[in-house]
Enzyme design. Structure first.
Site, PDB file in Angstrom:
ATOM      1  N   LYS A  60      86.778 -12.185 -26.964  1.00 55.58           N
ATOM      2  CA  LYS A  60      86.065 -10.912 -27.064  1.00 55.58           C
ATOM      3  C   LYS A  60      85.888 -10.489 -28.524  1.00 55.58           C
ATOM      4  O   LYS A  60      84.893  -9.877 -28.879  1.00 55.58           O
ATOM      5  CB  LYS A  60      86.849  -9.832 -26.308  1.00 55.58           C
ATOM      6  CG  LYS A  60      85.961  -8.925 -25.551  1.00 55.58           C
ATOM      7  CD  LYS A  60      86.713  -7.994 -24.614  1.00 55.58           C
ATOM      8  CE  LYS A  60      88.135  -7.735 -25.026  1.00 55.58           C
ATOM      9  NZ  LYS A  60      88.680  -6.491 -24.496  1.00 55.58           N
ATOM     10  N   ARG A 119      89.621   1.390 -19.013  1.00 57.14           N
ATOM     11  CA  ARG A 119      90.685   0.515 -18.543  1.00 57.14           C
ATOM     12  C   ARG A 119      91.065   0.852 -17.114  1.00 57.14           C
ATOM     13  O   ARG A 119      91.879   0.156 -16.506  1.00 57.14           O
ATOM     14  CB  ARG A 119      91.900   0.687 -19.433  1.00 57.14           C
ATOM     15  CG  ARG A 119      92.618  -0.593 -19.748  1.00 57.14           C
ATOM     16  CD  ARG A 119      93.517  -0.326 -20.927  1.00 57.14           C
ATOM     17  NE  ARG A 119      94.350  -1.431 -21.264  1.00 57.14           N
ATOM     18  CZ  ARG A 119      94.390  -1.977 -22.475  1.00 57.14           C
ATOM     19  NH1 ARG A 119      93.589  -1.550 -23.426  1.00 57.14           N
ATOM     20  NH2 ARG A 119      95.218  -2.944 -22.726  1.00 57.14           N
ATOM     21  N   ARG A 162      97.250 -20.960 -30.720  1.00 57.51           N
ATOM     22  CA  ARG A 162      96.980 -19.964 -31.759  1.00 57.51           C
ATOM     23  C   ARG A 162      98.170 -19.822 -32.708  1.00 57.51           C
ATOM     24  O   ARG A 162      99.317 -19.794 -32.287  1.00 57.51           O
ATOM     25  CB  ARG A 162      96.694 -18.622 -31.069  1.00 57.51           C
ATOM     26  CG  ARG A 162      96.431 -17.488 -32.032  1.00 57.51           C
ATOM     27  CD  ARG A 162      95.683 -16.391 -31.371  1.00 57.51           C
ATOM     28  NE  ARG A 162      96.562 -15.525 -30.575  1.00 57.51           N
ATOM     29  CZ  ARG A 162      96.133 -14.411 -29.985  1.00 57.51           C
ATOM     30  NH1 ARG A 162      94.869 -14.060 -30.070  1.00 57.51           N
ATOM     31  NH2 ARG A 162      96.970 -13.680 -29.283  1.00 57.51           N
ATOM     32  N   ARG A 212     102.879 -16.200 -31.846  1.00 53.94           N
ATOM     33  CA  ARG A 212     103.311 -14.957 -31.202  1.00 53.94           C
ATOM     34  C   ARG A 212     104.163 -15.285 -29.989  1.00 53.94           C
ATOM     35  O   ARG A 212     103.854 -16.202 -29.230  1.00 53.94           O
ATOM     36  CB  ARG A 212     102.088 -14.148 -30.753  1.00 53.94           C
ATOM     37  CG  ARG A 212     101.501 -13.300 -31.853  1.00 53.94           C
ATOM     38  CD  ARG A 212     100.194 -12.690 -31.450  1.00 53.94           C
ATOM     39  NE  ARG A 212     100.235 -11.994 -30.158  1.00 53.94           N
ATOM     40  CZ  ARG A 212      99.246 -11.228 -29.713  1.00 53.94           C
ATOM     41  NH1 ARG A 212      98.158 -11.054 -30.428  1.00 53.94           N
ATOM     42  NH2 ARG A 212      99.335 -10.636 -28.549  1.00 53.94           N
ATOM     43  N   ARG A 223     100.005 -12.038 -18.204  1.00 51.98           N
ATOM     44  CA  ARG A 223      99.049 -11.097 -18.793  1.00 51.98           C
ATOM     45  C   ARG A 223      97.706 -11.180 -18.086  1.00 51.98           C
ATOM     46  O   ARG A 223      97.036 -10.174 -17.852  1.00 51.98           O
ATOM     47  CB  ARG A 223      98.858 -11.400 -20.287  1.00 51.98           C
ATOM     48  CG  ARG A 223      99.974 -10.832 -21.155  1.00 51.98           C
ATOM     49  CD  ARG A 223     100.137 -11.578 -22.462  1.00 51.98           C
ATOM     50  NE  ARG A 223      99.095 -11.345 -23.450  1.00 51.98           N
ATOM     51  CZ  ARG A 223      98.908 -12.119 -24.526  1.00 51.98           C
ATOM     52  NH1 ARG A 223      99.690 -13.175 -24.733  1.00 51.98           N
ATOM     53  NH2 ARG A 223      97.967 -11.845 -25.387  1.00 51.98           N
TER      54      ARG A 223
HETATM   55  P1  ADP Z   1      96.180  -4.953 -25.613  1.00 55.20           P
HETATM   56  O1  ADP Z   1      94.980  -4.838 -24.733  1.00 55.20           O
HETATM   57  O2  ADP Z   1      96.419  -6.327 -26.156  1.00 55.20           O
HETATM   58  O3  ADP Z   1      97.414  -4.333 -25.031  1.00 55.20           O
HETATM   59  P2  ADP Z   1      94.990  -2.833 -27.249  1.00 55.20           P
HETATM   60  O4  ADP Z   1      94.958  -2.766 -28.727  1.00 55.20           O
HETATM   61  O5  ADP Z   1      93.708  -2.821 -26.511  1.00 55.20           O
HETATM   62  O6  ADP Z   1      95.868  -4.113 -26.948  1.00 55.20           O
HETATM   63  O7  ADP Z   1      95.846  -1.589 -26.692  1.00 55.20           O
HETATM   64  C1  ADP Z   1      97.151  -1.340 -27.109  1.00 55.20           C
HETATM   65  C2  ADP Z   1      97.787  -0.332 -26.179  1.00 55.20           C
HETATM   66  O8  ADP Z   1      97.073   0.921 -26.252  1.00 55.20           O
HETATM   67  C3  ADP Z   1      97.756  -0.692 -24.705  1.00 55.20           C
HETATM   68  O9  ADP Z   1      98.828  -1.480 -24.345  1.00 55.20           O
HETATM   69  C4  ADP Z   1      97.795   0.666 -24.023  1.00 55.20           C
HETATM   70  O10 ADP Z   1      99.092   1.173 -23.993  1.00 55.20           O
HETATM   71  C5  ADP Z   1      96.993   1.528 -24.975  1.00 55.20           C
HETATM   72  N1  ADP Z   1      95.568   1.624 -24.580  1.00 55.20           N
HETATM   73  C6  ADP Z   1      94.485   1.085 -25.210  1.00 55.20           C
HETATM   74  N2  ADP Z   1      93.339   1.395 -24.577  1.00 55.20           N
HETATM   75  C7  ADP Z   1      93.695   2.162 -23.504  1.00 55.20           C
HETATM   76  C8  ADP Z   1      92.983   2.805 -22.447  1.00 55.20           C
HETATM   77  N3  ADP Z   1      91.632   2.698 -22.351  1.00 55.20           N
HETATM   78  N4  ADP Z   1      93.684   3.483 -21.527  1.00 55.20           N
HETATM   79  C9  ADP Z   1      95.020   3.598 -21.591  1.00 55.20           C
HETATM   80  N5  ADP Z   1      95.760   3.028 -22.556  1.00 55.20           N
HETATM   81  C10 ADP Z   1      95.119   2.311 -23.504  1.00 55.20           C
END
Ligand code: ADP
Ligand code: ZN
Length: 228
Positions: A13, A89, A128, A161, A172
């Site tokens: 992405k 999300r 990675r 990682r 995941r």
């Molecule tokens: P990842 O998807 O790898 O966990 P992100 O950088 O997208 O990493 O998000 C980090 C954290 O921020 C998530 O684990 C969540 O806790 C929070 N977060 C991000 N976007 C949202 C969202 N749209 N709704 C709720 N929590 C979010």
């Protein structure tokens, strides 16, 4: 153009967002980045967010949605359009986003779902490597460093990682599927879902993307008679 990007971790992405930025010059809005910014400010809201993220929990819908709403309404760099990454999300967030954008008279153009096979993701994430010092990304097969284990950019040490192992990746992915499938269906039901394959090389993804973006600009083709 306003787009939502959907895709599991390791789907590619990030590079898709880079390509879209090149072609459309629209901003990339990541809620993960926005939440981390808020944490850095150390506000009461930032502290609350930190508590949740550190636990691995999601931030409540109202909180994230309010941040996104503020941003799309006030950031002058988003006037030309944007792609949302990490948001929505949940289906609730998707519904609220539609309401907000409808009120602003700036509806979403479509949601772009990067479909990627588990095998591809496993290969990408398991190979990675990340530079400890500068964060540069490598891959043992497709983008190896010049000297094994050493960053080309800053000569820092490369590491893997801890969540980039097969078992965790499978977990995941399962979590991602479960939480995102309803969002994919939400956009599919309203005829706004477009798919792009994440299993291909960047050049092929680029070609596919050009087609999708051109189609999106054309006025409703489906209603024209005599289409082959
Ligand atoms: P990842 O998807 O790898 O966990 P992100 O950088 O997208 O990493 O998000 C980090 C954290 O921020 C998530 O684990 C969540 O806790 C929070 N977060 C991000 N976007 C949202 C969202 N749209 N709704 C709720 N929590 C979010
Ligand atoms: Zn480095």
């Amino acid at each position: 153009m306003r787009i939502v990007l959907l895709g599991p971790p390791g789907a590619g992405k990030g590079s898709l967002a880079g390509l879209i930025k090149e072609m459309q010059s629209i901003a990339h809005v990541s809620t993960g980045d926005m939440l981390r910014e808020e944490m850095k400010k150390g506000t009461p809201l930032g502290q609350e967010i930190k508590g949740l993220i550190d636990k691995g929990a999601l931030v409540p819908d109202e909180v994230v949605t309010r941040l996104v709403e503020q941003r799309v309404k006030t950031d002058p760099q988003l006037v030309q359009g944007y792609m949302l990454d990490g948001f929505p999300r949940t289906v609730q967030q998707a519904r609220d986003l539609d309401l907000i954008l409808k009120k602003a008279g700036q509806p979403l153009d479509f949601a772009l779902n990067m479909e990627t096979q588990l095998a591809t993701i496993l290969k990408r994430l398991a190979g990675r490597r990340v530079c400890k010092k500068c964060g540069a990304l490598y891959h043992v097969d497709s983008k190896p460093p010049k000297a094994p284990g050493v960053c080309d950019v800053c000569r820092g040490p490369l590491f893997q990682r801890t969540d980039d192992n097969e078992e965790t990746i499978r977990k995941r992915m399962a979590i991602y599927r479960e939480s995102t499938q309803p969002i994919v269906e939400y956009y599919a039901r309203s005829g706004r879902l477009k798919a792009i394959s994440g299993d291909k090389e960047t050049e092929d993804v680029r070609d596919e993307l050009v087609k999708i973006l051109n189609d999106a600009k054309k006025p409703n083709q489906d209603q024209k008679p005599g289409r082959s």
